[in-house]
Design a protein around this motif. Structure first.
Motif, PDB file in Angstrom:
ATOM      1  N   THR A 206      -4.548 -14.417 -68.089  1.00  0.00           N
ATOM      2  CA  THR A 206      -3.879 -15.708 -68.275  1.00  0.00           C
ATOM      3  C   THR A 206      -4.888 -16.828 -68.538  1.00  0.00           C
ATOM      4  O   THR A 206      -4.572 -17.794 -69.238  1.00  0.00           O
TER       5      THR A 206
ATOM      6  N   THR B 139       0.482 -10.112 -76.861  1.00  0.00           N
ATOM      7  CA  THR B 139       0.121 -11.372 -77.502  1.00  0.00           C
ATOM      8  C   THR B 139      -0.651 -11.132 -78.792  1.00  0.00           C
ATOM      9  O   THR B 139      -1.579 -10.318 -78.833  1.00  0.00           O
TER      10      THR B 139
ATOM     11  N   SER C 106       2.201 -15.929 -73.295  1.00  0.00           N
ATOM     12  CA  SER C 106       2.815 -16.479 -72.098  1.00  0.00           C
ATOM     13  C   SER C 106       2.973 -15.394 -71.036  1.00  0.00           C
ATOM     14  O   SER C 106       2.713 -14.213 -71.266  1.00  0.00           O
TER      15      SER C 106
END
Length: 474
Positions: free
Chosen positions: A333, A363, A351
Motif C-alpha cells: 500500500t 493493479t 486501491s
C-alpha cells in the motif's frame, strides 16, 4: 503448537524471547501462537545434526532414496490437510496450494531417483602416465536451511530433499509468518524413523535466524528471502569462509512482441504478476510492450485485471487471495501511495478493497518511467508496470537495465527471435510463450543481485556435495 521445535528427535517448547503470532490473512485474525527457539536451542539443533552426520552420510544410497520416497508418500497422504493449511495461513487459492503440494512431492521423488543414478565415484583420465585418479562426491556436512513465507513447504522441499539425498544433516528454520506447515517434515521424520538428529527444525524471528546463520557449527547455509537479510547471511558466512546459496529478490521483465496473440499474452502476463498475489521473487512486474501491439493488449489486460476474483480461499471461489502478512500489505500500500505521488497512470486497482483481511486489488500502471520507484524496486505484490518499446535491441536493453537478474518471459510468434532474445537476457531462467512453469529437473536461481548458486535439478544436489579427488601413483 506448544512444542513447535523438533530437535534431536524431540518436540520441544520454545525458550526464546519472541512470541510468534500466526494469522489467517484473509481475516486478519490470529490462529496460533508459538514461542520462538532460543540461541541455546539452536546450539542443541546444530550439535544434534553434527552428531548424526557420520551415520547419515554412511547410510547406503538406496536407503536414503527409499526415505526420500517415503517423504513424498507421506506428503501425499497429508494432501488435503496441507492444502487447507496453506489456504488458511498463506491465503493461497486452492489451485495454487495444490500446485505447491505436487511440487514438493515431485522434488523428493526426483532426488531419490537422481542419487540412485549418479555415481558417487568416477574415474578421471589423466594425460600424465604413471598415475590414476578418481573423483568422489561427499556430503558437504551440516547445513542450515532458512526458508521464506511465500512458498512454505515447497521451498523447504527444494532445499531439504537434495540435502538429505547428498547425505547432509539439517537444521531448518521456517519463516515466523508461516511456521506451521514445515512442522510436517518433523512429523514425517519421526513417523519414518529417520535417524535422530538428521533433521532438526527451529522456529523464530530474526534472532533465531541470526543464531543459525552465525553458528560456527555449520558447514553450509542456504537462504531464500530478501536481499537485506541475504546480505546479513553472506556476512555471517564470510566470518567462517563457508559456502552459501542465496535466492534473493527480482524485478523481472515480461517482453511482448507485436506478432504475439494478445489474448494468450494476457493470460501469461496475469499469471506472472498475480499468482500468489504477486508475492514471488520471480514476479514479472515490468511489462515491456512493442508499440504495434500496445493498443490491442492494454485494454485486454485492463479488463483481465478488473475481472480477477479476489477473496478468502476458504469461503469464496477466487482467482487471487490476500497478501500473507500485515507487514507485506503495508509495504504494498505504500507503493500505491508512491504511485499516486508520482502521478502514474493507473488503469486497474491502485486501491485496497474495503473488507477485513490484507487484500490489495490487482493493479496496472501504464507508461511508467524508468525513474519511478515502482519500476526499479521489488514490490512483492500484484502491481504491474508497463512501458513500450520499438525494437528488439531496445527491449533487451530495457529488460537488462536492472540490478536484479532472476527470470524473464518472452512472448512472440517468431520462435527464432524469442530464443535469440532469451539468450541475450541477463537472468537465470527464461520462459517463452508460457506461464511460469517450474520443473524440478531444471535449475532455479539468478544473476546480479538475485542471488548466488542454483537450486533444483542436478545443480541443486551439487550444492550439498563436496568434490574430493584421489590421485594415486601406479
Amino acid at each position: 503448537m506448544h512444542t513447535p521445535h523438533y530437535i534431536n528427535g524431540q518436540w520441544l517448547t520454545g525458550e526464546g524471547d519472541d512470541v510468534l503470532v500466526v494469522h489467517d490473512p484473509a481475516l486478519g485474525q490470529p490462529i496460533a501462537e508459538l514461542i520462538s527457539a532460543s540461541a541455546a536451542q539452536v546450539d542443541q539443533a546444530v550439535a544434534a545434526a553434527r552428531l548424526a552426520l557420520p551415520v547419515w552420510k554412511a547410510t547406503p544410497v538406496a536407503e536414503r532414496a527409499a526415505i526420500l520416497r517415503q517423504f513424498a508418500g507421506q506428503l501425499t497422504q497429508r494432501r488435503e490437510a496441507l492444502i487447507t493449511l496453506q489456504m488458511r495461513n498463506n491465503g493461497k487459492p486452492r489451485h495454487e496450494a495444490e500446485v505447491d503440494l505436487d511440487d514438493a512431492v515431485a522434488t523428493f521423488n526426483y532426488y531419490a531417483n537422481l542419487i540412485e543414478t549418479q555415481p558417487a565415484d568416477r574415474q578421471v583420465e589423466l594425460a600424465a602416465p604413471g598415475f590414476t585418479a578418481r573423483t568422489r562426491l561427499e556430503p558437504v556436512g551440516v547445513v542450515g536451511l532458512i526458508v521464506p513465507w511465500n512458498f512454505p513447504l515447497v521451498t523447504s522441499a527444494w532445499k531439504l530433499a537434495p540435502a538429505l539425498a547428498a547425505g547432509c544433516t539439517v537444521v531448518l528454520k521456517p519463516s515466523e509468518i508461516t511456521p506451521l506447515i514445515e512442522q510436517t517434515y518433523g512429523q514425517i521424520a519421526e513417523q519414518l524413523g529417520l535417524p535422530v538428529g538428521v533433521l532438526n527444525i527451529v522456529t523464530g524471528k530474526a534472532a533465531t535466524g541470526a543464531a543459525l546463520s552465525e553458528h560456527r557449527g555449520l558447514d553450509k547455509l542456504s537462504f531464500t528471502g530478501s536481499n537485506g537479510v541475504g546480505s546479513q547471511v553472506m556476512r555471517s558466512a564470510a566470518a567462517y569462509c563457508r559456502p552459501v546459496t542465496l535466492e534473493l529478490g527480482g524485478k523481472s521483465a515480461f517482453i511482448v512482441f507485436d506478432d504475439c496473440d494478445p489474448d494468450q499474452a494476457v493470460d501469461w502476463i496475469v499469471a506472472g504478476i498475480c499468482w500468489n498475489a504477486g508475492q514471488m521473487c520471480s514476479a514479472t512486474s515490468r511489462l515491456l510492450i512493442q508499440e504495434g501491439i500496445a493498443e490491442a493488449l492494454i485494454p485486454r489486460l485492463q479488463a483481465a485485471f478488473a475481472a480477477l476474483r479476489v477473496g478468502n480461499p476458504l469461503t469464496e471461489d477466487i482467482d487471487m487471495g490476500p497478501l500473507t502478512s500485515e507487514a507485506q500489505w503495508q509495504k504494498v500500500t505504500e507503493y500505491l501511495a508512491f504511485a499516486r505521488n508520482e502521478g502514474l497512470q493507473c488503469l486497474a486497482g491502485g486501491s485496497v478493497p474495503q473488507r477485513a483481511g490484507w487484500f490489495v486489488s490487482p493493479t496496472l500502471y501504464v507508461d511508467v518511467p524508468d525513474s519511478s520507484r515502482l519500476w526499479q524496486e521489488e514490490i512483492f505484490g500484484p502491481v504491474l508496470c508497463t512501458r513500450r518499446f520499438s525494437t528488439e535491441q531496445q527491449a533487451i536493453a530495457l529488460a537488462n537495465d536492472s540490478r536484479f537478474g532472476l527470470v524473464a518471459t518472452v512472448a512472440s510468434a517468431d520462435l527464432r527471435r524469442a530464443e535469440r532474445v532469451a539468450d541475450a537476457l541477463e537472468v537465470g531462467h527464461v520462459w517463452i510463450n508460457s506461464v511460469q512453469a517450474v520443473f524440478v529437473e531444471t535449475s532455479w536461481g539468478g544473476t546480479k543481485a538475485s542471488g548466488i548458486g542454483r537450486e533444483l535439478g542436478p545443480w541443486g544436489l551439487a550444492a550439498y556435495q563436496s568434490v574430493k579427488h584421489v590421485t594415486r601413483c601406479l
